[in-house]
Write a protein that holds these residues in place. Structure first.
Motif, PDB file in Angstrom:
ATOM      1  N   SER A  30       0.799  -1.236   0.000  1.00 53.66           N
ATOM      2  CA  SER A  30       0.000   0.000   0.000  1.00 53.66           C
ATOM      3  C   SER A  30       0.830   1.284   0.000  1.00 53.66           C
ATOM      4  O   SER A  30       0.431   2.251  -0.651  1.00 53.66           O
ATOM      5  CB  SER A  30      -1.000   0.003   1.150  1.00 53.66           C
ATOM      6  OG  SER A  30      -0.355   0.017   2.383  1.00 53.66           O
ATOM      7  N   HIS A  34       2.799   5.688  -3.121  1.00 51.28           N
ATOM      8  CA  HIS A  34       3.116   6.996  -2.534  1.00 51.28           C
ATOM      9  C   HIS A  34       4.613   7.278  -2.623  1.00 51.28           C
ATOM     10  O   HIS A  34       5.020   8.394  -2.956  1.00 51.28           O
ATOM     11  CB  HIS A  34       2.643   7.039  -1.086  1.00 51.28           C
ATOM     12  CG  HIS A  34       3.044   8.295  -0.374  1.00 51.28           C
ATOM     13  ND1 HIS A  34       2.430   9.498  -0.607  1.00 51.28           N
ATOM     14  CD2 HIS A  34       4.014   8.536   0.535  1.00 51.28           C
ATOM     15  CE1 HIS A  34       2.997  10.429   0.137  1.00 51.28           C
ATOM     16  NE2 HIS A  34       3.962   9.863   0.845  1.00 51.28           N
ATOM     17  N   LYS A  38       6.202  10.294  -4.709  1.00 53.81           N
ATOM     18  CA  LYS A  38       6.986  11.299  -3.993  1.00 53.81           C
ATOM     19  C   LYS A  38       8.357  11.459  -4.627  1.00 53.81           C
ATOM     20  O   LYS A  38       8.880  12.554  -4.744  1.00 53.81           O
ATOM     21  CB  LYS A  38       7.103  10.900  -2.529  1.00 53.81           C
ATOM     22  CG  LYS A  38       7.730  11.960  -1.675  1.00 53.81           C
ATOM     23  CD  LYS A  38       7.663  11.578  -0.221  1.00 53.81           C
ATOM     24  CE  LYS A  38       8.271  12.686   0.618  1.00 53.81           C
ATOM     25  NZ  LYS A  38       8.224  12.387   2.039  1.00 53.81           N
ATOM     26  N   SER A  48      -0.733  19.608  -6.564  1.00 48.28           N
ATOM     27  CA  SER A  48      -1.267  18.367  -7.100  1.00 48.28           C
ATOM     28  C   SER A  48      -0.640  18.106  -8.456  1.00 48.28           C
ATOM     29  O   SER A  48      -0.375  19.022  -9.227  1.00 48.28           O
ATOM     30  CB  SER A  48      -2.784  18.467  -7.243  1.00 48.28           C
ATOM     31  OG  SER A  48      -3.285  17.276  -7.767  1.00 48.28           O
ATOM     32  N   ARG A  52       0.937  12.131  -8.657  1.00 56.40           N
ATOM     33  CA  ARG A  52       0.467  12.001  -7.284  1.00 56.40           C
ATOM     34  C   ARG A  52      -0.983  11.522  -7.241  1.00 56.40           C
ATOM     35  O   ARG A  52      -1.342  10.682  -6.410  1.00 56.40           O
ATOM     36  CB  ARG A  52       0.614  13.341  -6.567  1.00 56.40           C
ATOM     37  CG  ARG A  52       0.565  13.213  -5.066  1.00 56.40           C
ATOM     38  CD  ARG A  52       0.873  14.512  -4.389  1.00 56.40           C
ATOM     39  NE  ARG A  52       2.234  14.947  -4.724  1.00 56.40           N
ATOM     40  CZ  ARG A  52       2.648  16.198  -4.670  1.00 56.40           C
ATOM     41  NH1 ARG A  52       1.825  17.144  -4.290  1.00 56.40           N
ATOM     42  NH2 ARG A  52       3.879  16.506  -4.976  1.00 56.40           N
ATOM     43  N   GLU A  53      -1.807  12.027  -8.142  1.00 59.95           N
ATOM     44  CA  GLU A  53      -3.205  11.590  -8.195  1.00 59.95           C
ATOM     45  C   GLU A  53      -3.307  10.126  -8.608  1.00 59.95           C
ATOM     46  O   GLU A  53      -4.151   9.393  -8.088  1.00 59.95           O
ATOM     47  CB  GLU A  53      -3.998  12.463  -9.178  1.00 59.95           C
ATOM     48  CG  GLU A  53      -4.080  13.920  -8.788  1.00 59.95           C
ATOM     49  CD  GLU A  53      -4.846  14.139  -7.500  1.00 59.95           C
ATOM     50  OE1 GLU A  53      -5.789  13.371  -7.217  1.00 59.95           O
ATOM     51  OE2 GLU A  53      -4.488  15.064  -6.756  1.00 59.95           O
ATOM     52  N   TYR A  56      -2.520   8.112  -5.564  1.00 60.73           N
ATOM     53  CA  TYR A  56      -3.681   8.049  -4.679  1.00 60.73           C
ATOM     54  C   TYR A  56      -4.704   7.035  -5.186  1.00 60.73           C
ATOM     55  O   TYR A  56      -5.303   6.292  -4.404  1.00 60.73           O
ATOM     56  CB  TYR A  56      -4.357   9.412  -4.548  1.00 60.73           C
ATOM     57  CG  TYR A  56      -3.536  10.458  -3.842  1.00 60.73           C
ATOM     58  CD1 TYR A  56      -2.549  10.121  -2.928  1.00 60.73           C
ATOM     59  CD2 TYR A  56      -3.749  11.808  -4.087  1.00 60.73           C
ATOM     60  CE1 TYR A  56      -1.807  11.085  -2.280  1.00 60.73           C
ATOM     61  CE2 TYR A  56      -3.015  12.777  -3.439  1.00 60.73           C
ATOM     62  CZ  TYR A  56      -2.038  12.411  -2.541  1.00 60.73           C
ATOM     63  OH  TYR A  56      -1.311  13.367  -1.905  1.00 60.73           O
ATOM     64  N   THR A  59      -3.323   3.506  -4.517  1.00 62.13           N
ATOM     65  CA  THR A  59      -3.364   3.225  -3.082  1.00 62.13           C
ATOM     66  C   THR A  59      -4.795   2.967  -2.627  1.00 62.13           C
ATOM     67  O   THR A  59      -5.041   2.050  -1.828  1.00 62.13           O
ATOM     68  CB  THR A  59      -2.756   4.397  -2.297  1.00 62.13           C
ATOM     69  OG1 THR A  59      -1.420   4.611  -2.754  1.00 62.13           O
ATOM     70  CG2 THR A  59      -2.743   4.104  -0.819  1.00 62.13           C
ATOM     71  N   THR A  60      -5.743   3.725  -3.140  1.00 60.14           N
ATOM     72  CA  THR A  60      -7.147   3.503  -2.809  1.00 60.14           C
ATOM     73  C   THR A  60      -7.605   2.129  -3.279  1.00 60.14           C
ATOM     74  O   THR A  60      -8.305   1.409  -2.552  1.00 60.14           O
ATOM     75  CB  THR A  60      -8.029   4.591  -3.430  1.00 60.14           C
ATOM     76  OG1 THR A  60      -7.580   5.858  -2.970  1.00 60.14           O
ATOM     77  CG2 THR A  60      -9.482   4.394  -3.067  1.00 60.14           C
ATOM     78  N   GLN A  99      -1.430   5.575   7.697  1.00 58.93           N
ATOM     79  CA  GLN A  99      -1.803   6.957   7.399  1.00 58.93           C
ATOM     80  C   GLN A  99      -1.239   7.918   8.443  1.00 58.93           C
ATOM     81  O   GLN A  99      -0.751   8.998   8.106  1.00 58.93           O
ATOM     82  CB  GLN A  99      -3.315   7.100   7.334  1.00 58.93           C
ATOM     83  CG  GLN A  99      -3.749   8.500   6.974  1.00 58.93           C
ATOM     84  CD  GLN A  99      -5.251   8.668   6.996  1.00 58.93           C
ATOM     85  OE1 GLN A  99      -5.970   7.842   7.564  1.00 58.93           O
ATOM     86  NE2 GLN A  99      -5.729   9.726   6.375  1.00 58.93           N
TER      87      GLN A  99
END
Length: 116
Positions: A30, A34, A38, A48, A52-53, A56, A59-60, A99
């Protein structure tokens, strides 16, 4: 205890007791999107970016899969619903801990994990 548990898992799980342990794979992978995002957007000052989106989004998907996997196992009667509930509670604790780690140590201020 951990070594004994590992040997018992490698020798063969009796009566599908160890199926919920495959959720650990989701816990390990997970944070990877990120870290990649990064590293790729380190020089960018934008709040943004597409990278990066996308991180996300991946990861979601990983987190949702970690919560869905035990439900599917319980639905097809591979594990019992009580075990499913325990795995879901463990998922909540683990992902909230991950998190929290990123919220506390992910900033670029003077107190960050980069100094360690």
């Amino acid at each position: 205890v951990t070594v004994t548990f590992l040997f018992a898992f490698l020798l063969g799980p009796p009566d599908s007791v160890y199926w919920p342990l495959f959720v650990l794979i989701f816990h390990v992978i997970s944070p990877i999107p990120h870290f990649i995002a990064k590293r790729a957007t380190y020089d960018s000052d934008a709040t943004s970016s597409a990278c990066r989106e996308l991180a996300y989004f991946f990861t979601t998907g990983i987190v949702v899969s970690a919560f869905g996997f035990p439900v599917i196992l319980a639905r097809v009667s591979v594990i019992k619903w009580g075990a499913c509930g325990l795995v879901l509670a463990g998922n909540a604790v683990i992902f909230l801990t991950i998190q929290g780690f990123f919220l506390v140590f992910g900033r670029g201020d003077d107190f960050s994990w980069e100094q360690w």
